[in-house]
Design a protein around this motif. Sequence first.
Motif, mmCIF file in Angstrom:
data_model
loop_
_atom_site.group_PDB
_atom_site.id
_atom_site.type_symbol
_atom_site.label_atom_id
_atom_site.label_comp_id
_atom_site.label_asym_id
_atom_site.label_seq_id
_atom_site.Cartn_x
_atom_site.Cartn_y
_atom_site.Cartn_z
ATOM 1 N N VAL A 1 -65.309 116.574 -6.916
ATOM 2 C CA VAL A 1 -65.409 116.039 -8.272
ATOM 3 C C VAL A 1 -66.362 114.839 -8.275
ATOM 4 O O VAL A 1 -66.383 114.044 -7.349
ATOM 5 C CB VAL A 1 -64.004 115.693 -8.823
ATOM 6 N N SER A 2 -67.197 114.781 -9.308
ATOM 7 C CA SER A 2 -68.126 113.655 -9.391
ATOM 8 C C SER A 2 -67.374 112.457 -9.946
ATOM 9 O O SER A 2 -66.836 112.501 -11.036
ATOM 10 C CB SER A 2 -69.311 113.985 -10.289
ATOM 11 N N ASP A 3 -67.326 111.392 -9.144
ATOM 12 C CA ASP A 3 -66.506 110.231 -9.489
ATOM 13 C C ASP A 3 -67.365 109.060 -9.898
ATOM 14 O O ASP A 3 -68.565 109.084 -9.736
ATOM 15 C CB ASP A 3 -65.692 109.832 -8.259
ATOM 16 N N GLU A 4 -66.746 108.013 -10.382
ATOM 17 C CA GLU A 4 -67.436 106.754 -10.625
ATOM 18 C C GLU A 4 -68.678 106.912 -11.470
ATOM 19 O O GLU A 4 -69.771 106.576 -11.052
ATOM 20 C CB GLU A 4 -67.824 106.110 -9.286
ATOM 21 N N LEU A 5 -68.516 107.470 -12.636
ATOM 22 C CA LEU A 5 -69.672 107.698 -13.503
ATOM 23 C C LEU A 5 -70.150 106.391 -14.084
ATOM 24 O O LEU A 5 -71.249 105.956 -13.875
ATOM 25 C CB LEU A 5 -69.276 108.679 -14.600
ATOM 26 N N CYS A 6 -69.299 105.762 -14.828
ATOM 27 C CA CYS A 6 -69.625 104.457 -15.395
ATOM 28 C C CYS A 6 -68.273 103.795 -15.533
ATOM 29 O O CYS A 6 -67.644 103.883 -16.565
ATOM 30 C CB CYS A 6 -70.306 104.603 -16.748
ATOM 31 N N PRO A 7 -67.812 103.208 -14.449
ATOM 32 C CA PRO A 7 -66.406 102.813 -14.368
ATOM 33 C C PRO A 7 -65.939 101.979 -15.567
ATOM 34 O O PRO A 7 -66.643 101.083 -16.005
ATOM 35 C CB PRO A 7 -66.357 101.993 -13.079
ATOM 36 N N ALA A 8 -64.794 102.320 -16.056
ATOM 37 C CA ALA A 8 -64.210 101.592 -17.174
ATOM 38 C C ALA A 8 -62.838 101.117 -16.744
ATOM 39 O O ALA A 8 -62.246 101.687 -15.845
ATOM 40 C CB ALA A 8 -64.071 102.515 -18.365
ATOM 41 N N PRO A 9 -62.337 100.066 -17.368
ATOM 42 C CA PRO A 9 -61.028 99.569 -16.951
ATOM 43 C C PRO A 9 -59.965 100.652 -17.110
ATOM 44 O O PRO A 9 -59.887 101.301 -18.146
ATOM 45 C CB PRO A 9 -60.776 98.401 -17.912
ATOM 46 N N PRO B 1 -76.099 104.986 -13.604
ATOM 47 C CA PRO B 1 -74.913 104.799 -12.761
ATOM 48 C C PRO B 1 -75.037 105.669 -11.512
ATOM 49 O O PRO B 1 -75.719 106.693 -11.545
ATOM 50 C CB PRO B 1 -73.754 105.289 -13.644
ATOM 51 N N PRO B 2 -74.381 105.245 -10.406
ATOM 52 C CA PRO B 2 -74.519 105.989 -9.153
ATOM 53 C C PRO B 2 -74.183 107.473 -9.320
ATOM 54 O O PRO B 2 -73.233 107.820 -10.015
ATOM 55 C CB PRO B 2 -73.496 105.321 -8.224
ATOM 56 N N MET C 1 -75.780 109.817 -10.882
ATOM 57 C CA MET C 1 -76.268 110.516 -12.076
ATOM 58 C C MET C 1 -77.674 111.068 -11.818
ATOM 59 O O MET C 1 -78.525 110.370 -11.269
ATOM 60 C CB MET C 1 -76.312 109.563 -13.272
ATOM 61 N N TRP D 1 -65.790 110.222 -23.972
ATOM 62 C CA TRP D 1 -67.255 110.120 -24.051
ATOM 63 C C TRP D 1 -67.872 111.310 -24.786
ATOM 64 O O TRP D 1 -68.546 111.161 -25.787
ATOM 65 C CB TRP D 1 -67.868 110.159 -22.652
ATOM 66 N N LEU E 1 -59.656 103.521 -15.985
ATOM 67 C CA LEU E 1 -60.050 104.918 -16.089
ATOM 68 C C LEU E 1 -59.457 105.753 -14.958
ATOM 69 O O LEU E 1 -59.180 106.921 -15.117
ATOM 70 C CB LEU E 1 -61.574 105.024 -16.059
ATOM 71 N N ASN F 1 -62.951 110.665 -19.520
ATOM 72 C CA ASN F 1 -63.723 109.419 -19.607
ATOM 73 C C ASN F 1 -63.599 108.737 -20.969
ATOM 74 O O ASN F 1 -64.603 108.360 -21.578
ATOM 75 C CB ASN F 1 -65.196 109.683 -19.317
ATOM 76 N N SER G 1 -73.900 99.925 -18.951
ATOM 77 C CA SER G 1 -73.315 98.861 -18.128
ATOM 78 C C SER G 1 -74.335 97.719 -17.993
ATOM 79 O O SER G 1 -75.540 97.949 -18.118
ATOM 80 C CB SER G 1 -72.959 99.410 -16.750
ATOM 81 N N GLU H 1 -77.344 98.441 -15.786
ATOM 82 C CA GLU H 1 -78.366 99.335 -16.336
ATOM 83 C C GLU H 1 -79.227 98.575 -17.340
ATOM 84 O O GLU H 1 -80.435 98.711 -17.380
ATOM 85 C CB GLU H 1 -77.711 100.535 -17.037
ATOM 86 N N TRP I 1 -69.996 100.228 -23.782
ATOM 87 C CA TRP I 1 -69.086 101.082 -24.561
ATOM 88 C C TRP I 1 -67.626 100.801 -24.239
ATOM 89 O O TRP I 1 -66.769 100.850 -25.100
ATOM 90 C CB TRP I 1 -69.403 102.552 -24.286
ATOM 91 N N SER I 2 -67.390 100.484 -22.917
ATOM 92 C CA SER I 2 -66.002 100.359 -22.472
ATOM 93 C C SER I 2 -65.308 99.137 -23.056
ATOM 94 O O SER I 2 -64.079 99.047 -23.006
ATOM 95 C CB SER I 2 -65.953 100.317 -20.943
ATOM 96 N N VAL J 1 -66.862 115.208 -19.435
ATOM 97 C CA VAL J 1 -67.995 114.904 -18.564
ATOM 98 C C VAL J 1 -67.895 115.834 -17.359
ATOM 99 O O VAL J 1 -68.843 116.495 -16.960
ATOM 100 C CB VAL J 1 -67.939 113.440 -18.070
ATOM 101 N N ASP J 2 -66.689 115.885 -16.785
ATOM 102 C CA ASP J 2 -66.423 116.725 -15.622
ATOM 103 C C ASP J 2 -66.124 118.140 -16.129
ATOM 104 O O ASP J 2 -65.032 118.422 -16.610
ATOM 105 C CB ASP J 2 -65.216 116.172 -14.876
ATOM 106 N N ARG K 1 -72.399 108.056 -24.275
ATOM 107 C CA ARG K 1 -71.670 106.786 -24.391
ATOM 108 C C ARG K 1 -72.000 106.120 -25.724
ATOM 109 O O ARG K 1 -71.162 105.467 -26.336
ATOM 110 C CB ARG K 1 -72.030 105.856 -23.219
#
Lengths: 331, 283
Positions: free
Chosen positions: A134-142, B182-183, B185, B92, A144, B89, B171, B174, B203-204, B32-33, B244
């Motif tokens: 699974v692709s993790d840590e996309l744009c971390p949010a509190p 983000p890492p 992508m 999103w 999440l 997410n 973020s 960015e 956004w968050s 997203v996933d 986002r």
Amino acid sequence: MSDSTGEMNATNQQTRVYEDVFEMLPSEENPSPMVRINRLNPAASFSLYAKLEWANPFGSVKDRAAWQMLQDLEGRGEINQDRGIVEPTSGNTGISLAALARARGYRLKAVVPNKVPKEKKLMLKIAGAELEVVSDELCPAPGLGDGSINLAKTYAKAQGDRYAMPNQYENYQNVAAHIQTTGPEIWRQTEGQISHLFVSLGTCGSVTGIAKFLREKKPSVKVIAIQPSEGHDIPGLRNLSQLEASKLFDRSLIDEILEIDFELAYKRALELCQTEGLLAGPSCGLILEGTRHVVERDQGGCGVMVFPDNIFKYTATMLKHLPELEEGTSV
Amino acid sequence: MSEFAHPEVLLSTDWVKEHLNDPNVKLIEIDVDTQAYDAGHIPGAVGFNWQTQLQQPVQRDIISKEEFEKLLSNSGVSRDDTVVLYGDNHNWFAAYGFWLFKIYGHPDVRLMDGGRQKWLDEEDKELVTEKPRVTPTDYRAADPDWTLRAFVPEVMEVSKKADKNLVDVRSPDEYSGKVIAPPGMTETAQRGGHIPGAKNIPWSSAVNKDGTFKPPEELKKLYFEEKGVDPSKSTVAYCRIGERSSHTWFVLKYLLGLNDVKNYDGSWTEYGNLIGAPIEKSA
């Protein structure tokens, strides 16, 4: 070695002959080894030991939690030939669980973050896990949470007839494993002299379990947790900002939390390999670096570092962080 | 306590549970996933794949009106249905879907507050793997409402004239140009940074830890007081590929009730690649 029938004698921990792999799992009677750190110990007045968890049958500290969680699921009739296990794992728990589960006749689906090194993913498959990346840590949010934890939860909820989820991040058996094995082992191996415990943080099962046991025996034991700086890529470890995923973290059991630049983890791991003869992985390097600061400061004591796993799975990661290793590897 | 400007567009997980068998409520999951839907979804929910079903495979664009009609017809959605979107997410891509449904004029579309994770974490909520049996419809969409979408010329003008709110929802790293994406992508740009004049409001900042939206007063305070968004002006929001920013577009237009809010879905992967376009860096 043999009796009159030609059969070997039953389990003998002295000669290290076992009836099956499950008997090799660590316990107070069959502890993982502890070895003194000599050349990398900054203070001769401080006795410093590393507890080598890679000597466990599936190669890491996670054997303990995996075995305890598996036995618990078995005991409660939660798993059988049709209902396997699903677990979010960054590698080591999955390897232990997969090998244990398959040896017991169960399936294991491991949900793995994409960033985990390929060697570990392949190792999971070799150990018998079905892999879900699974692709993790996309744009971390509190709050999440990890994509892998959520996806594993989804399997357990949507396909409950096919999967039970031990959930090492919330399962108290993960703590119990260390209360019942690692803690008593250290106590016995140090003959009660331990003054400092040095551990890293992941699910926090080990720190919480060992600290609970040792504090009960000797309230003065200092528990020092070492965490990598933010943005780290050390598999299995967590920075405090990532610890929300674990329900097993108990801050009250920890005296100090040291944050160490994660690049030093790789450097120190290499030193352990090349000067102590301990083929220790990056998380051990991180622990050693944190430990050295405390040893220099406190000077006296008896410290035990819990070394989670060895270097073999991390050659590619080591190369990434220590590019000088490339030199001389090809003509 | 003040209310959201359009409280009806936000539904609780409990409301959704109570309406699982309502024939006029259609649930759609957009993640997203893209593995998540198959692993398990809310009973009766259809799954949309944002990569293959919501954008055109060759020309970079949202799906056409005809493709939208076909997608909804094959998903058994009628124009008078209440469409409830949810996803991972913190919604999103569900928010991106909401924006798309509004572009093609679907009258009643809503978001499930907290998205997929809230449902997953609540013990009384069920997940299934069976896909719903769908009776195809003959869905007719409205012509696209481009007042909801910003294109490059308008973005350039906003940046130059500075007469509208320009919101970069990515973020801080960015925005500053420290990272381009983000890492992990794959969609990136030639350069890192932001559109001159843009304010960085990730956004968050609009969501609580459980994924639900923050209450109206907190959102107002954040956007209007702390970050300086002027509610009397028009607004353009952007991110990296437009999902986002759909989330923030939803917050500004539907929760806070700003009149003219556009999503610039070309976002940084378009602007950051434009030859000759001025950018700013703060890293």
